[in-house]
Design a protein around this motif. Structure first.
Motif, PDB file in Angstrom:
ATOM      1  N   LEU A  31       0.762  -1.233   0.234  1.00  0.00           N
ATOM      2  CA  LEU A  31      -0.134  -0.075  -0.076  1.00  0.00           C
ATOM      3  C   LEU A  31       0.993   1.285   0.181  1.00  0.00           C
ATOM      4  CD1 LEU A  31      -2.612   1.465   0.071  1.00  0.00           C
ATOM      5  CD2 LEU A  31      -2.835   0.961   2.609  1.00  0.00           C
ATOM      6  N   ASP A  32       1.937   1.237   0.924  1.00  0.00           N
ATOM      7  CA  ASP A  32       2.759   2.315   0.949  1.00  0.00           C
ATOM      8  C   ASP A  32       3.533   2.558  -0.668  1.00  0.00           C
ATOM      9  OD1 ASP A  32       4.506   4.325   2.461  1.00  0.00           O
ATOM     10  OD2 ASP A  32       6.066   3.341   1.480  1.00  0.00           O
ATOM     11  N   ALA A  33       3.976   1.489  -1.225  1.00  0.00           N
ATOM     12  CA  ALA A  33       4.326   1.811  -2.858  1.00  0.00           C
ATOM     13  C   ALA A  33       3.475   2.415  -3.502  1.00  0.00           C
ATOM     14  CB  ALA A  33       5.016   0.313  -3.048  1.00  0.00           C
ATOM     15  N   VAL A  34       2.195   1.785  -3.583  1.00  0.00           N
ATOM     16  CA  VAL A  34       1.027   2.390  -4.680  1.00  0.00           C
ATOM     17  C   VAL A  34       0.624   3.603  -3.953  1.00  0.00           C
ATOM     18  CG1 VAL A  34      -1.317   1.963  -5.005  1.00  0.00           C
ATOM     19  CG2 VAL A  34       0.025  -0.133  -4.667  1.00  0.00           C
ATOM     20  N   ALA A  35       0.750   3.940  -2.769  1.00  0.00           N
ATOM     21  CA  ALA A  35       0.446   5.457  -2.571  1.00  0.00           C
ATOM     22  C   ALA A  35       1.844   6.403  -3.162  1.00  0.00           C
ATOM     23  CB  ALA A  35       0.580   5.582  -1.086  1.00  0.00           C
ATOM     24  N   ASP A  36       2.912   6.041  -2.787  1.00  0.00           N
ATOM     25  CA  ASP A  36       3.861   6.919  -3.261  1.00  0.00           C
ATOM     26  C   ASP A  36       4.064   6.962  -4.727  1.00  0.00           C
ATOM     27  OD1 ASP A  36       6.631   8.180  -2.709  1.00  0.00           O
ATOM     28  OD2 ASP A  36       7.421   6.436  -3.973  1.00  0.00           O
ATOM     29  N   ALA A  37       3.404   6.004  -5.565  1.00  0.00           N
ATOM     30  CA  ALA A  37       3.806   6.091  -7.069  1.00  0.00           C
ATOM     31  C   ALA A  37       2.378   6.986  -7.459  1.00  0.00           C
ATOM     32  CB  ALA A  37       3.367   4.782  -7.609  1.00  0.00           C
TER      33      ALA A  37
ATOM     34  N   THR B  35       8.522  -0.460  -7.279  1.00  0.00           N
ATOM     35  CA  THR B  35       9.531   0.108  -8.353  1.00  0.00           C
ATOM     36  C   THR B  35       9.031   0.209  -9.692  1.00  0.00           C
ATOM     37  OG1 THR B  35      11.266  -1.151  -7.101  1.00  0.00           O
ATOM     38  CG2 THR B  35      11.858  -0.183  -9.405  1.00  0.00           C
ATOM     39  N   ARG B  36       8.277  -0.645 -10.031  1.00  0.00           N
ATOM     40  CA  ARG B  36       7.736  -0.650 -11.514  1.00  0.00           C
ATOM     41  C   ARG B  36       6.482   0.381 -11.650  1.00  0.00           C
ATOM     42  NH1 ARG B  36       8.502  -4.396 -15.025  1.00  0.00           N
ATOM     43  NH2 ARG B  36       6.498  -4.384 -15.818  1.00  0.00           N
ATOM     44  N   LEU B  37       5.867   0.556 -10.608  1.00  0.00           N
ATOM     45  CA  LEU B  37       4.637   1.637 -10.498  1.00  0.00           C
ATOM     46  C   LEU B  37       5.046   2.975 -10.552  1.00  0.00           C
ATOM     47  CD1 LEU B  37       2.133   0.026  -7.751  1.00  0.00           C
ATOM     48  CD2 LEU B  37       1.693  -0.016 -10.359  1.00  0.00           C
ATOM     49  N   ARG B  38       6.205   3.260  -9.672  1.00  0.00           N
ATOM     50  CA  ARG B  38       6.988   4.587  -9.736  1.00  0.00           C
ATOM     51  C   ARG B  38       7.399   4.930 -11.133  1.00  0.00           C
ATOM     52  NH1 ARG B  38       8.193   3.033  -4.541  1.00  0.00           N
ATOM     53  NH2 ARG B  38       9.978   2.011  -4.988  1.00  0.00           N
ATOM     54  N   ALA B  39       8.065   3.629 -11.733  1.00  0.00           N
ATOM     55  CA  ALA B  39       8.565   4.184 -13.042  1.00  0.00           C
ATOM     56  C   ALA B  39       7.770   4.260 -14.054  1.00  0.00           C
ATOM     57  CB  ALA B  39       9.456   2.857 -13.378  1.00  0.00           C
ATOM     58  N   ALA B  40       6.431   3.740 -13.793  1.00  0.00           N
ATOM     59  CA  ALA B  40       5.221   4.006 -14.860  1.00  0.00           C
ATOM     60  C   ALA B  40       4.889   5.349 -14.887  1.00  0.00           C
ATOM     61  CB  ALA B  40       4.258   2.865 -14.806  1.00  0.00           C
TER      62      ALA B  40
ATOM     63  N   ASP C  85       7.460  -8.853 -11.716  1.00  0.00           N
ATOM     64  CA  ASP C  85       8.390  -8.318 -12.838  1.00  0.00           C
ATOM     65  C   ASP C  85       8.515  -9.035 -14.416  1.00  0.00           C
ATOM     66  OD1 ASP C  85      10.494  -6.508 -13.084  1.00  0.00           O
ATOM     67  OD2 ASP C  85      12.045  -8.154 -12.985  1.00  0.00           O
ATOM     68  N   ASP C  86       7.426  -9.728 -14.587  1.00  0.00           N
ATOM     69  CA  ASP C  86       7.400 -10.230 -15.661  1.00  0.00           C
ATOM     70  C   ASP C  86       6.869  -9.508 -17.163  1.00  0.00           C
ATOM     71  OD1 ASP C  86       8.252 -12.883 -14.930  1.00  0.00           O
ATOM     72  OD2 ASP C  86       6.246 -13.731 -14.550  1.00  0.00           O
ATOM     73  N   ALA C  87       6.128  -8.482 -16.562  1.00  0.00           N
ATOM     74  CA  ALA C  87       5.647  -7.689 -17.938  1.00  0.00           C
ATOM     75  C   ALA C  87       6.487  -6.768 -18.353  1.00  0.00           C
ATOM     76  CB  ALA C  87       4.345  -7.310 -17.595  1.00  0.00           C
ATOM     77  N   ARG C  88       6.395  -6.433 -19.812  1.00  0.00           N
ATOM     78  CA  ARG C  88       6.811  -5.211 -20.425  1.00  0.00           C
ATOM     79  C   ARG C  88       5.760  -3.886 -19.998  1.00  0.00           C
ATOM     80  NH1 ARG C  88       7.403  -6.703 -26.295  1.00  0.00           N
ATOM     81  NH2 ARG C  88       5.779  -5.152 -26.317  1.00  0.00           N
ATOM     82  N   VAL C  89       6.356  -2.945 -19.509  1.00  0.00           N
ATOM     83  CA  VAL C  89       5.813  -1.738 -19.430  1.00  0.00           C
ATOM     84  C   VAL C  89       5.755  -0.933 -20.815  1.00  0.00           C
ATOM     85  CG1 VAL C  89       5.445   0.474 -18.173  1.00  0.00           C
ATOM     86  CG2 VAL C  89       6.274  -1.792 -17.030  1.00  0.00           C
ATOM     87  N   GLU C  90       4.582  -0.724 -21.350  1.00  0.00           N
ATOM     88  CA  GLU C  90       4.476   0.148 -22.684  1.00  0.00           C
ATOM     89  C   GLU C  90       3.945   1.280 -22.277  1.00  0.00           C
ATOM     90  OE1 GLU C  90       2.175  -2.410 -25.093  1.00  0.00           O
ATOM     91  OE2 GLU C  90       3.451  -4.125 -24.995  1.00  0.00           O
ATOM     92  N   GLY C  91       4.506   2.315 -23.466  1.00  0.00           N
ATOM     93  CA  GLY C  91       4.185   3.671 -23.138  1.00  0.00           C
ATOM     94  C   GLY C  91       2.696   3.869 -23.831  1.00  0.00           C
ATOM     95  N   ARG C  92       2.113   4.711 -23.394  1.00  0.00           N
ATOM     96  CA  ARG C  92       0.529   5.115 -24.077  1.00  0.00           C
ATOM     97  C   ARG C  92       0.561   6.646 -24.393  1.00  0.00           C
ATOM     98  NH1 ARG C  92      -3.018   0.901 -23.745  1.00  0.00           N
ATOM     99  NH2 ARG C  92      -4.614   2.572 -24.154  1.00  0.00           N
ATOM    100  N   ARG C  93      -0.363   6.835 -25.050  1.00  0.00           N
ATOM    101  CA  ARG C  93      -0.574   8.460 -25.494  1.00  0.00           C
ATOM    102  C   ARG C  93      -1.179   8.994 -24.360  1.00  0.00           C
ATOM    103  NH1 ARG C  93      -4.278   9.177 -30.318  1.00  0.00           N
ATOM    104  NH2 ARG C  93      -3.960  11.296 -29.683  1.00  0.00           N
TER     105      ARG C  93
END
Length: 387
Positions: free
Chosen positions: A226-232, A305-310, A373-381
């Motif tokens: 929850l802390d990670a989701v909040a921070d992102a 980590t992944r949520l913050r990057a996204a 960590d399995d998925a690729r993070v893809e950009g979107r408009r």
């Protein structure tokens, strides 16, 4: 003996004495006087109103009763909350949503002695509730109550529903990453719209706060998630281990995002953990509580980590579009971050850190990291304001 006097004697006997024989004596008094039922219920509504004055909210009350007592007490508490709401003042959309979630199912029929015993046990708990930080809804919240759900939020809900439904961890992670990107852009849009409508210096839009349940088992790992989701999502979270919740501080659109994503990620994490455990058992390795604790801790760490990057990528893309509205984006976001920090420090002038316990299973950590960590993070408009 008058009815109020019966209730007074029962309370004097049972509520301030935790001995079992005192409870039995008080329950016998109430069971022998059916005319006391209405007064007993009225006193219960007063206990509920007192809890509200002490900073508790409907979801908090149901959570603590479920945590400390049994299902019959939860039903009794729900009935009291619904009854008291009829005489209560309007408290905003989050409070109204919590009331809607409280079941109005009547308590199961029981003999009068058993019923009186359960009521007194509940009242003992309500009487001893400490004060919590008051979470008055942010100015303007009442106006948002009638506002229809945005297309962006509807799309986010749809993505997370698909992520929860799929049996493929890679697809679930990809869908969650896309949902986080949309959340970040939705947050940017909301911030810009607020600043444009009111002016950055004079905007009355201020951070709100909500409590989100962090239930056992493995509540430490859940609190980390929850802390990670909040921070992102531009929010801050403070965990109250004793009462099973975290208080999340942030702007309303961001609080909505945190609640949605945290709930969805929990569903996904537990499904991935069950699959990982099945694989471990198939390999002849017996896994225990330490495996699950380590799995969820690793999942929370890597998912954060992944949520913050996204979120950072989505915000940077919005800032780089060159639109006139984006000229004020970075100052707006910086101002909102300062406002969130100030609200958090007012609510919690003193906080402590907690060391995560029970993370000692290497296989659990590896599997939890892989699941996040399995998925690729893809950009979107990016979404633009007003769309």
């Amino acid at each position: 003996m008058s009815t109020p006097r019966t209730v007074d004697r029962a309370f004097e006997t049972a509520l301030y004495d935790t001995a079992d024989d005192a409870l039995d004596t008080a329950a016998s008094l109430l069971a022998a006087d059916p005319a006391a039922d209405a007064e007993l219920a009225r006193r219960g509504e007063e206990f509920v109103a007192t809890a509200w004055r002490r900073g508790w909210q409907p979801a908090d009350l149901v959570r603590i009763v479920r945590r400390e007592l049994d299902d019959v007490h939860v039903r009794l508490a729900a009935a009291l909350i619904r009854a008291q709401a009829a005489d209560d003042r309007p408290r905003g959309p989050r409070w109204a949503a919590q009331l809607d979630a409280v079941t109005d199912r009547a308590p199961s029929p029981a003999d009068r002695f058993s019923h009186a015993t359960a009521v007194l046990e509940l009242y003992r708990l309500l009487l001893r509730l400490p004060a919590l930080e008051p979470l008055d809804e942010a100015p303007g919240a009442a106006r948002r109550e009638a506002r229809p759900e945005s297309r962006a939020l509807a799309r986010i809900r749809a993505l997370l529903a698909k992520a929860e439904a799929t049996g493929y961890p890679e697809e679930a992670e990809a869908l969650s990453a896309k949902a986080q990107e949309l959340m970040a852009r939705h947050s940017v849009d909301e911030a810009l719209l607020a600043a444009q409508a009111q002016g950055l210096a004079s905007s009355p839009d201020t951070p709100g706060a909500c409590r989100i349940g962090v239930e056992p088992p493995y509540e430490q790992a859940r609190a980390v998630l929850l802390d990670a989701v909040a921070d992102a999502n531009h929010c801050r979270a403070v965990w109250n281990e004793a009462f099973g919740f975290s208080t999340v501080v942030g702007f309303e659109a961001d609080l909505d995002a945190v609640e949605l994503l945290y709930t969805s990620l929990l569903v996904q994490a537990e499904a991935a953990m069950a699959k990982a455990e099945a694989g471990q058992r198939a390999g002849g390795r017996k896994r225990t509580k330490t495996f699950r604790q380590s799995f969820l801790a690793a999942y929370a760490h890597r998912a954060g980590t992944r949520l913050r990057a996204a979120a950072e990528a989505a915000t940077a893309e919005s800032a780089a579009t060159g639109a006139a509205a984006d000229a004020d984006l970075l100052p707006v976001l910086a101002s909102r971050e300062v406002a969130v920090t100030e609200r958090l420090e007012r609510l919690f002038p003193e906080t402590t850190t907690t060391r995560l316990r029970g993370v000692s299973d290497a296989a659990g950590w590896t599997e939890g990291t892989r699941a996040a960590d399995d998925a690729r993070v893809e950009g979107r408009r990016p979404l633009r304001p007003g769309r």
